[in-house]
Scaffold this active site. Structure first.
Site, short mmCIF file in Angstrom:
data_model
loop_
_atom_site.label_atom_id
_atom_site.label_comp_id
_atom_site.label_asym_id
_atom_site.label_seq_id
_atom_site.Cartn_x
_atom_site.Cartn_y
_atom_site.Cartn_z
N GLY A 144 -3.92 -4.38 8.81
CA GLY A 144 -4.91 -4.69 7.77
C GLY A 144 -4.37 -4.46 6.38
N THR B 178 -2.95 -4.97 2.84
CA THR B 178 -3.12 -6.12 1.94
C THR B 178 -2.01 -6.12 0.90
OG1 THR B 178 -4.63 -4.72 0.67
CG2 THR B 178 -5.62 -6.27 2.22
N SER C 101 -7.31 -9.63 6.20
CA SER C 101 -7.53 -8.89 4.94
C SER C 101 -8.79 -8.03 5.06
CB SER C 101 -7.67 -9.86 3.77
OG SER C 101 -8.74 -10.76 4.00
N ASN C 102 -9.64 -8.33 6.03
CA ASN C 102 -10.85 -7.52 6.22
C ASN C 102 -11.31 -7.64 7.67
OD1 ASN C 102 -13.56 -6.47 6.16
ND2 ASN C 102 -13.42 -6.61 3.93
N PHE C 103 -11.31 -6.51 8.39
CA PHE C 103 -11.64 -6.53 9.82
C PHE C 103 -13.13 -6.37 10.10
CE2 PHE C 103 -7.09 -5.85 10.40
CZ PHE C 103 -6.84 -6.63 11.51
N HIS D 177 -13.86 -1.83 -5.79
CA HIS D 177 -13.29 -0.88 -4.82
C HIS D 177 -13.04 0.47 -5.49
CE1 HIS D 177 -12.35 -4.48 -2.40
NE2 HIS D 177 -12.27 -3.64 -1.37
N HIS D 178 -12.76 1.46 -4.65
CA HIS D 178 -12.39 2.82 -5.06
C HIS D 178 -11.15 2.82 -5.98
CE1 HIS D 178 -9.14 2.60 -2.02
NE2 HIS D 178 -10.04 1.92 -1.32
N LYS E 30 -7.22 2.24 -4.89
CA LYS E 30 -6.70 0.97 -4.38
C LYS E 30 -5.53 0.46 -5.22
CE LYS E 30 -8.16 -3.46 -2.48
NZ LYS E 30 -7.26 -3.25 -1.34
N GLY F 219 -7.40 -8.07 -0.96
CA GLY F 219 -7.03 -9.09 0.02
C GLY F 219 -8.23 -9.92 0.45
N THR F 220 -9.37 -9.27 0.60
CA THR F 220 -10.58 -9.98 1.01
C THR F 220 -10.98 -11.02 -0.03
OG1 THR F 220 -11.31 -7.94 2.05
CG2 THR F 220 -12.98 -9.66 1.80
N1 LIG Z 1 -8.06 -5.24 6.48
C1 LIG Z 1 -9.02 -4.33 6.34
O1 LIG Z 1 -10.11 -4.40 6.95
C2 LIG Z 1 -8.78 -3.17 5.41
C3 LIG Z 1 -7.59 -3.10 4.75
N2 LIG Z 1 -7.29 -2.00 4.00
C4 LIG Z 1 -5.93 -1.96 3.48
O2 LIG Z 1 -5.20 -1.05 4.30
C5 LIG Z 1 -4.22 -0.38 3.54
C6 LIG Z 1 -4.39 1.13 3.73
O3 LIG Z 1 -5.63 1.55 3.26
P1 LIG Z 1 -6.04 3.11 3.31
O4 LIG Z 1 -5.93 3.66 4.68
O5 LIG Z 1 -7.33 3.18 2.58
O6 LIG Z 1 -4.87 3.75 2.40
P2 LIG Z 1 -4.35 5.27 2.40
O7 LIG Z 1 -3.51 5.39 1.16
O8 LIG Z 1 -5.48 6.19 2.58
O9 LIG Z 1 -3.42 5.36 3.70
C7 LIG Z 1 -2.14 4.78 3.79
C8 LIG Z 1 -1.26 5.75 4.55
O10 LIG Z 1 0.01 5.14 4.79
C9 LIG Z 1 1.01 6.15 4.55
N3 LIG Z 1 2.31 5.53 4.32
C10 LIG Z 1 2.94 5.28 3.16
N4 LIG Z 1 4.14 4.72 3.39
C11 LIG Z 1 4.27 4.63 4.73
C12 LIG Z 1 5.27 4.13 5.59
N5 LIG Z 1 6.42 3.61 5.13
N6 LIG Z 1 5.06 4.16 6.92
C13 LIG Z 1 3.92 4.69 7.44
N7 LIG Z 1 2.94 5.19 6.67
C14 LIG Z 1 3.10 5.15 5.33
C15 LIG Z 1 0.47 6.91 3.36
O11 LIG Z 1 1.12 8.16 3.21
P3 LIG Z 1 1.18 8.81 1.72
O12 LIG Z 1 -0.25 8.99 1.31
O13 LIG Z 1 1.93 10.08 1.96
O14 LIG Z 1 1.90 7.82 0.85
C16 LIG Z 1 -0.99 7.06 3.77
O15 LIG Z 1 -1.19 8.15 4.64
C17 LIG Z 1 -4.37 -0.92 2.10
O16 LIG Z 1 -3.44 -1.97 1.94
C18 LIG Z 1 -5.79 -1.47 2.07
O17 LIG Z 1 -5.95 -2.50 1.13
C19 LIG Z 1 -8.15 -0.98 3.85
C20 LIG Z 1 -9.38 -1.01 4.46
C21 LIG Z 1 -9.79 -2.13 5.28
O1 LIG Z 2 -8.31 -0.91 0.04
C1 LIG Z 2 -9.43 -0.94 0.61
O2 LIG Z 2 -10.16 0.07 0.70
C2 LIG Z 2 -9.87 -2.20 1.20
N1 LIG Z 2 -9.01 -3.19 1.26
C3 LIG Z 2 -9.20 -4.46 1.84
C4 LIG Z 2 -9.01 -5.55 0.82
O3 LIG Z 2 -8.05 -5.46 0.02
O4 LIG Z 2 -9.76 -6.50 0.80
C5 LIG Z 2 -10.47 -4.55 2.65
C6 LIG Z 2 -11.63 -3.72 2.15
O5 LIG Z 2 -12.25 -4.37 1.10
C7 LIG Z 2 -11.22 -2.32 1.78
#
Ligand SMILES: NC(=O)C1=CN([C@@H]2O[C@H](COP(=O)(O)OP(=O)(O)OC[C@H]3O[C@@H](n4cnc5c(N)ncnc54)[C@H](OP(=O)(O)O)[C@@H]3O)[C@@H](O)[C@H]2O)C=CC1
Ligand SMILES: O=C(O)C1=N[C@H](C(=O)O)C[C@H](O)C1
Length: 242
Positions: free
Chosen positions: A75, A77, A102-104, A136-137, A140, A146-147
């Site tokens: 997921g 983006t 981009s959004n599950f 968003h927060h 980000k 991405g959505t």
């Molecule tokens: N498609 C969907 O439905 C959604 C997509 N997203 C997307 O997902 C992504 C993550 O979101 P979110 O969980 O909120 O972000 P977070 O920053 O909370 O989590 C990302 C994690 O990945 C870690 N990380 C960094 N580099 C690496 C690496 N090389 N290998 C493995 N792990 C690594 C980070 O560690 P550290 O903090 O130490 O850098 C952190 O723990 C974003 O791109 C967001 O836009 C989010 C929500 C929904």
């Molecule tokens: O970063 C997020 O939190 C999210 N990222 C995704 C996006 O870029 O669209 C999905 C969701 O909106 C949350």
């Protein structure tokens, strides 16, 4: 099913909860500090890896997962513009497997279908102009979300008078502007708005928590375990297609 997690941040932790509640086993968790685990037996034993990291590292994680011979759901983006064609080709021609969205959330899958239908209708109503916004927060990293890009692509494919999306302000009638707001801990709000001199029509998706994204990612992993190729939400929910 055996699941590996890549990225153990806000989404990784939420996905772990949903996966365990659905009877799956987490066999490996790879974060920034244990990258060598991509070569581990535990990681290789996974039926599917679920990756949620960030725009800069996602591509490298995909390549390492493909090398380990593990199917992938992601997921992350913000990587598509630079690496999308290469990753799609690896899946479509080289036998690798990635389910990406981009959004599950199930709500956004429904919202996307409504968005495309509304754009089609608006070909008959030239008095309406369309704009988009996403909130968003503050943590980000990418903008527009991405959505928002996926929703914009859905409008561009279906509304003849728009040719491209742009950030913030349109400078010509064929541009679709996307405004990005970063505030507090907002989970994700997306709005598509059509305005005429007489009225406006808005459709909004407002995520109440991250549970919906996590459930969709685990459903996608269950779907992907016996599939091959570049997959997306229209494979999981074919009845939402056009
Ligand atoms: N498609 C969907 O439905 C959604 C997509 N997203 C997307 O997902 C992504 C993550 O979101 P979110 O969980 O909120 O972000 P977070 O920053 O909370 O989590 C990302 C994690 O990945 C870690 N990380 C960094 N580099 C690496 C690496 N090389 N290998 C493995 N792990 C690594 C980070 O560690 P550290 O903090 O130490 O850098 C952190 O723990 C974003 O791109 C967001 O836009 C989010 C929500 C929904
Ligand atoms: O970063 C997020 O939190 C999210 N990222 C995704 C996006 O870029 O669209 C999905 C969701 O909106 C949350």
């Amino acid at each position: 099913m055996k699941i590996a997690l890549i990225g153990y941040g806000k989404m990784g932790k939420e996905i772990e909860k949903v996966a365990l509640s659905r009877g799956h086993e987490i066999v490996s968790i790879i974060d920034i500090n244990n990258q060598e685990d991509f070569e581990s037996e535990a990681f290789r034993s996974a039926d599917v890896a679920i990756e949620f990291t960030n725009p800069k590292v996602a591509y490298n994680n995909y390549i390492r997962t493909f090398k380990a011979g593990v199917k992938l759901v992601s997921g992350s983006t913000g990587w598509m513009a630079e690496h999308g064609e290469e990753i799609k080709a690896l899946c479509q021609k080289e036998g690798k497997t990635l389910f990406w969205s981009s959004n599950f959330s199930l709500g956004v899958a429904i919202f996307s279908a409504v968005n495309k239908y509304l754009a089609k209708i608006m070909n008959r109503f030239p008095g309406y102009d369309v704009t988009m916004s996403e909130t968003h927060h503050v943590h980000k990293l990418d903008a527009p979300s991405g959505t928002a890009i996926t929703l914009a692509e859905g409008i561009l494919e279906n509304l003849d008078r728009k040719d491209r999306w742009v950030k913030e302000e349109a400078t010509s009638a064929d541009e679709l502007p996307i405004r990005s707001v970063r505030e507090g801990e907002v989970f994700g709000i997306h709005t598509v708005r059509y305005d005429s001199v007489a009225d406006s029509i808005s459709i909004t998706h407002d995520a109440k928590n991250r549970g919906g994204f996590a459930l969709g990612a685990v459903l996608a992993a269950e779907y992907t375990s016996d599939k091959q190729g570049f997959l997306g939400m229209s494979d999981l929910f074919p009845f939402l297609k056009d």
